[in-house]
Enzyme design. Structure first.
Site, mmCIF file in Angstrom:
data_model
loop_
_atom_site.group_PDB
_atom_site.id
_atom_site.type_symbol
_atom_site.label_atom_id
_atom_site.label_comp_id
_atom_site.label_asym_id
_atom_site.label_seq_id
_atom_site.Cartn_x
_atom_site.Cartn_y
_atom_site.Cartn_z
ATOM 1 N N GLU A 1 -19.627 21.013 -16.023
ATOM 2 C CA GLU A 1 -19.997 19.626 -16.363
ATOM 3 C C GLU A 1 -19.081 18.636 -15.650
ATOM 4 O OE1 GLU A 1 -21.798 20.611 -20.791
ATOM 5 O OE2 GLU A 1 -19.759 19.900 -20.587
ATOM 6 N N ASN B 1 -18.629 25.953 -24.393
ATOM 7 C CA ASN B 1 -19.216 24.907 -23.546
ATOM 8 C C ASN B 1 -18.793 25.055 -22.080
ATOM 9 O OD1 ASN B 1 -20.362 23.709 -25.840
ATOM 10 N ND2 ASN B 1 -18.482 22.581 -26.256
ATOM 11 N N LYS C 1 -8.312 3.592 2.028
ATOM 12 C CA LYS C 1 -7.504 4.789 1.781
ATOM 13 C C LYS C 1 -7.740 5.439 0.429
ATOM 14 C CE LYS C 1 -4.339 3.134 5.034
ATOM 15 N NZ LYS C 1 -5.249 1.940 5.171
ATOM 16 N N GLN D 1 -7.446 -1.979 4.335
ATOM 17 C CA GLN D 1 -6.476 -1.186 3.572
ATOM 18 C C GLN D 1 -7.170 -0.478 2.402
ATOM 19 O OE1 GLN D 1 -2.337 -2.566 3.118
ATOM 20 N NE2 GLN D 1 -2.848 -2.926 0.985
ATOM 21 N N ASN E 1 -1.994 -2.107 13.431
ATOM 22 C CA ASN E 1 -3.449 -1.905 13.467
ATOM 23 C C ASN E 1 -3.843 -0.634 14.219
ATOM 24 O OD1 ASN E 1 -3.280 -4.326 12.202
ATOM 25 N ND2 ASN E 1 -4.203 -5.535 13.851
ATOM 26 N N SER F 1 -15.485 24.012 -29.403
ATOM 27 C CA SER F 1 -15.689 22.746 -30.104
ATOM 28 C C SER F 1 -14.656 22.627 -31.222
ATOM 29 C CB SER F 1 -17.100 22.721 -30.695
ATOM 30 O OG SER F 1 -17.159 21.807 -31.773
ATOM 31 N N TYR G 1 -9.133 -6.217 13.033
ATOM 32 C CA TYR G 1 -8.539 -5.763 11.782
ATOM 33 C C TYR G 1 -8.570 -6.854 10.724
ATOM 34 C CZ TYR G 1 -5.319 -4.073 8.277
ATOM 35 O OH TYR G 1 -4.780 -3.679 7.074
ATOM 36 N N SER H 1 0.824 -1.212 0.000
ATOM 37 C CA SER H 1 0.000 0.000 0.000
ATOM 38 C C SER H 1 0.858 1.261 0.000
ATOM 39 C CB SER H 1 -0.944 -0.001 1.208
ATOM 40 O OG SER H 1 -0.226 -0.188 2.419
ATOM 41 N N LYS I 1 -19.326 27.334 -30.703
ATOM 42 C CA LYS I 1 -19.602 26.763 -29.379
ATOM 43 C C LYS I 1 -18.764 27.366 -28.271
ATOM 44 C CE LYS I 1 -22.005 23.834 -28.376
ATOM 45 N NZ LYS I 1 -21.916 22.392 -28.489
ATOM 46 N N THR J 1 -39.995 25.999 -10.693
ATOM 47 C CA THR J 1 -40.312 24.682 -10.122
ATOM 48 C C THR J 1 -40.641 23.803 -11.318
ATOM 49 O OG1 THR J 1 -42.688 25.013 -9.903
ATOM 50 C CG2 THR J 1 -41.354 25.746 -8.048
ATOM 51 N N HIS J 2 -40.283 22.540 -11.259
ATOM 52 C CA HIS J 2 -40.423 21.625 -12.408
ATOM 53 C C HIS J 2 -39.707 22.178 -13.629
ATOM 54 C CE1 HIS J 2 -43.781 19.755 -10.122
ATOM 55 N NE2 HIS J 2 -44.015 21.009 -9.779
HETATM 56 N N1 ARG Z 1 -1.319 -1.102 5.165
HETATM 57 C C1 ARG Z 1 -2.204 -1.563 6.193
HETATM 58 C C2 ARG Z 1 -3.531 -0.810 6.082
HETATM 59 O O1 ARG Z 1 -3.544 0.206 5.462
HETATM 60 C C3 ARG Z 1 -1.609 -1.287 7.516
HETATM 61 C C4 ARG Z 1 -2.076 -2.181 8.613
HETATM 62 C C5 ARG Z 1 -1.591 -3.539 8.411
HETATM 63 N N2 ARG Z 1 -1.806 -4.354 9.542
HETATM 64 C C6 ARG Z 1 -1.671 -5.665 9.458
HETATM 65 N N3 ARG Z 1 -1.814 -6.322 10.527
HETATM 66 N N4 ARG Z 1 -1.439 -6.245 8.324
HETATM 67 O O2 ARG Z 1 -4.555 -1.240 6.559
#
Ligand code: ARG
Length: 461
Positions: free
Chosen positions: A294, A289, A329, A326, A114, A281, A321, A23, A287, A159-160
């Site tokens: 958007e 835009n 994130k 993970q 954790n 465009s 956990y 990660s 155009k 409205t509408h």
């Molecule tokens: N990269 C892990 C996460 O974002 C960190 C925690 C990992 N903990 C473990 N016991 N493997 O969740």
């Protein structure tokens, strides 16, 4: 790169699995939070007698030097990714040991990734919420400036998506100010639940060291410590709350975008988007835009997707956990990036919106926006509203058939609908009268809108 957990393993990870598992490529954003959390934890271990003052000092200096170096040269983290480091926690710990030697290996006593990751994400999210709030305020400021500069401009209210009653443009803009005000409240509320400290919860059960969690709480400026170690390492409610608050911000920005896209169309012609936020465009030379708007509308779907993704990830997880977590994130980071960008772009859009005063005036004076005024006029003369509504409806039907506006119908004709109608009907049907009549608190009367602007400015100071 050596792992934090190699001892009980005889073989290497499969290369594809290692890439799948890592990660660092995205949780590298947590580097500052990870160092901040570790600095406090070193102090916690020192006060628990696990580290000597000197050891704690060495660790502190090592962590600070890592922080300085990453700050100056973020490509250090790229190298970590290339070297196959598992995550930001492994990266910082590995770097610490490399810099300060074996003493660095003492830092993880009683701590698990954790409670570490839970702490890092809270530290990170706490700052992110404050940044979001600042960006929301910026959009509110630009809304207020645009409203302030066009206090005299009336537009049709819909409205509408059918013309309904005239309103001041400022009133329309301040409706979005209110939505964003609630968005800030939601973020502030989420901040209360984010700002609790899980560190000291260990892997799931607590720790064997007499860590003073209240001390950690003070050092890291959390409001309080979490009450249950199993909950503390499993809880990502706060992440989903932030993404939910962000989803509502996007919904509000998307509705504002939609309003402005419609208003900028030739058919409505109430506003013109500036060149700074429009595109042309490749084939149609005429155009212009509204791409900025958007894209804001489009990116709303992506933030909703992030919310669904996180909620779905969490729904079946047993305590405590699980590596599934993970996956919290990227939705969080993507949401923050997207919403911050959209808020910033919306501010620029608002600064580059030209109000077409003449067209607004024409449009607000046409197409029976004052039909309710006619009914209310009759009510003032004693006619029950339901009857008044019927009379006004017949007058509209007549005017539509003769191609007239209501104020163009003659008094004699009006008399055929109701003998109570007098010369003063024309004053009652005028645009200023329609606006000034809405003088209830929260209404679109110029006096009320002036007050609302004043209040909005006060809220932003
Ligand atoms: N990269 C892990 C996460 O974002 C960190 C925690 C990992 N903990 C473990 N016991 N493997 O969740």
């Amino acid at each position: 790169m050596s792992k934090l957990w190699g001892g009980r393993f005889e073989g290497e990870n499969d290369a594809l699995f290692a890439r799948f598992n890592e990660s660092l490529s995205f949780d590298r954003r947590l580097w500052r939070a990870d160092i901040t959390g570790s600095l406090a934890y070193a102090e916690g271990l020192r006060s628990a007698g696990v580290l000597s003052a000197e050891e704690a000092q060495q660790i502190r200096e090592g962590l600070q030097s890592i922080g300085k170096d990453i700050e100056a040269n973020p490509t250090l983290l790229d190298k970590g990714v290339r070297d196959g480091v598992e995550d930001i926690h492994s990266f910082i710990e590995g770097e610490l040991v490399r810099r300060v030697g074996d003493v660095g290996k003492k830092l993880h006593a009683g701590r698990s990734r954790n409670d570490q990751v839970a702490t890092d994400v809270r530290l990170f999210t706490r700052d992110a919420i404050n940044t979001l709030i600042t960006h929301v305020c910026q959009v509110q400021k630009t809304l207020v400036s645009l409203a302030d500069a066009h206090q005299d401009v009336a537009i049709p209210g819909y409205t509408h998506l059918q013309k309904a009653q005239p309103v001041l443009l400022a009133h329309h803009l301040l409706a979005y100010f209110e939505m964003l005000e609630r968005d800030k409240e939601r973020l502030q509320d989420a901040l209360r639940r984010t700002n609790r400290l899980p560190l000291g919860s260990g892997a799931l059960a607590g720790t064997n060291y007499p860590i003073d969690r209240e001390l950690l709480c003070q050092l890291l400026h959390f409001d309080s410590i979490t009450a249950n170690s199993m909950d503390a390492v499993s809880d990502r409610d706060f992440v989903s709350e932030v993404i939910h608050a962000a989803s509502l911000i996007m919904m509000h920005l998307s509705r504002l975008s939609e309003d402005f896209i419609i208003f900028a169309s030739t058919e409505f012609g109430l506003i013109e988007m500036g060149d700074a936020v429009s595109t042309g465009s490749s084939i149609m030379p005429q155009k212009k835009n509204p791409d900025a708007l958007e894209l804001i509308r489009g990116k709303t779907g992506r933030v909703y997707g992030n919310l669904m993704s996180l909620l779905t990830t969490l729904k079946g997880l047993p305590l405590c956990y699980n590596k599934d977590m993970q996956e919290d994130k990227e939705p969080l980071f993507d949401t923050l990036d997207t919403v911050n960008d959209c808020l910033a772009v919306m501010s620029i859009v608002l600064q580059n919106t030209n109000i077409r005063r003449e067209q607004a005036k024409v449009s607000a004076n046409r197409d029976y926006l004052n039909a309710t005024e006619l009914a209310d006029y009759l009510v003032h003369k004693g006619v029950p509203f339901r009857d008044a509504h019927g009379i006004a409806g017949r007058a509209v039907l007549h005017a539509v058939s003769t191609g007239q506006q209501l104020e163009e119908v003659s008094l004699d004709t009006y008399k055929t609908f109701s003998s109570l109608i007098e010369e003063d009907i024309f004053e009652a049907l005028s645009l200023p009268a329609a606006l000034e009549g809405k003088a209830v608190p929260g209404g679109t009367a110029p006096t009320q809108v002036k007050e609302a602007l004043k209040r909005a400015k006060q809220l932003l100071t």
